[in-house]
Design an enzyme around this catalytic site. Sequence first.
Site, mmCIF file in Angstrom:
data_model
loop_
_atom_site.group_PDB
_atom_site.id
_atom_site.type_symbol
_atom_site.label_atom_id
_atom_site.label_comp_id
_atom_site.label_asym_id
_atom_site.label_seq_id
_atom_site.Cartn_x
_atom_site.Cartn_y
_atom_site.Cartn_z
ATOM 1 N N HIS A 139 -1.546 -5.663 1.711
ATOM 2 C CA HIS A 139 -3.098 -6.203 1.583
ATOM 3 C C HIS A 139 -2.743 -7.740 1.229
ATOM 4 C CE1 HIS A 139 -6.830 -7.636 0.362
ATOM 5 N NE2 HIS A 139 -6.430 -7.963 -0.931
ATOM 6 N N ASN B 184 -1.669 0.166 7.154
ATOM 7 C CA ASN B 184 -1.270 -1.067 7.500
ATOM 8 C C ASN B 184 -0.047 -1.732 6.563
ATOM 9 O OD1 ASN B 184 -3.229 -2.280 5.609
ATOM 10 N ND2 ASN B 184 -4.527 -2.319 7.296
ATOM 11 N N TYR C 87 -12.377 -3.146 -2.829
ATOM 12 C CA TYR C 87 -13.022 -3.224 -1.487
ATOM 13 C C TYR C 87 -14.460 -3.139 -1.400
ATOM 14 C CZ TYR C 87 -8.227 -2.660 0.158
ATOM 15 O OH TYR C 87 -6.799 -2.844 0.487
ATOM 16 N N TYR D 285 -15.243 3.272 7.923
ATOM 17 C CA TYR D 285 -13.815 3.600 7.585
ATOM 18 C C TYR D 285 -13.768 3.553 6.058
ATOM 19 C CZ TYR D 285 -14.008 -1.741 7.487
ATOM 20 O OH TYR D 285 -14.328 -2.727 7.233
ATOM 21 N N GLU E 14 -9.672 -10.588 -7.232
ATOM 22 C CA GLU E 14 -8.736 -9.364 -7.037
ATOM 23 C C GLU E 14 -7.791 -9.297 -8.060
ATOM 24 O OE1 GLU E 14 -7.248 -9.708 -2.909
ATOM 25 O OE2 GLU E 14 -9.335 -9.224 -2.165
ATOM 26 N N ARG F 64 -1.138 -14.001 4.233
ATOM 27 C CA ARG F 64 -1.753 -13.582 5.291
ATOM 28 C C ARG F 64 -1.044 -13.582 6.495
ATOM 29 N NH1 ARG F 64 -6.583 -11.365 4.211
ATOM 30 N NH2 ARG F 64 -7.231 -11.709 6.327
ATOM 31 N N LYS G 32 0.925 -0.928 0.084
ATOM 32 C CA LYS G 32 -0.046 -0.046 0.035
ATOM 33 C C LYS G 32 0.800 1.179 0.045
ATOM 34 C CE LYS G 32 -3.805 -2.378 2.235
ATOM 35 N NZ LYS G 32 -4.557 -2.359 3.553
ATOM 36 N N ARG H 249 3.378 -6.411 9.370
ATOM 37 C CA ARG H 249 2.726 -5.319 10.132
ATOM 38 C C ARG H 249 3.702 -5.053 11.644
ATOM 39 N NH1 ARG H 249 -2.634 -7.340 7.746
ATOM 40 N NH2 ARG H 249 -2.961 -5.844 6.056
ATOM 41 N N THR I 233 -4.339 -7.011 11.102
ATOM 42 C CA THR I 233 -4.256 -5.766 10.500
ATOM 43 C C THR I 233 -3.734 -4.555 11.851
ATOM 44 O OG1 THR I 233 -6.290 -6.233 9.487
ATOM 45 C CG2 THR I 233 -5.855 -3.692 9.938
#
Length: 140
Positions: free
Chosen positions: A115, A112, A49, A57, A126, A85, A9, A102, A91
């Site tokens: 993804h 964060n 998303y 949010y 995706e 993951r 990100k 993270r 998160t």
Amino acid sequence: MERTLALIKPDGFQRGLIGEIISLYEKKGLKVTALKMAKPEINMVEEHYMEHKGRPYYKSLIKYITEDNIIAMILEGENAVEVVRKINGVTNPLEADLGSIRGRFGLSKERNLVHGSDSKENALREISIWFPELTSENYQ
């Protein structure tokens, strides 16, 4: 072999963590099969998303992801969805395993760094959003 989508990100891009993050995936045995840098368009991010639409949010999430470049990549390997993951961590960086991305580099729950797709089905969806140029024959 399984494929999944991973994004670095804007905060990961801005902080110069691209190489370090990619190396963590590779050191775990995942292969980068596609990679690109992009300034995301709002419609792509909204589609990505869509399950978060209507949540408090959502608007700040869209603004965050579209504020600067991201790195999108397809990673391939045994149990790729689950492995990515785990490498990414939960998160909230305060709750993330210290060995995760993270846990090591995260500064806040909202910004964060990364993804990873949460299922094989979402990985396919995706990947089609971020890599529309790839045919389903090549990436199913």
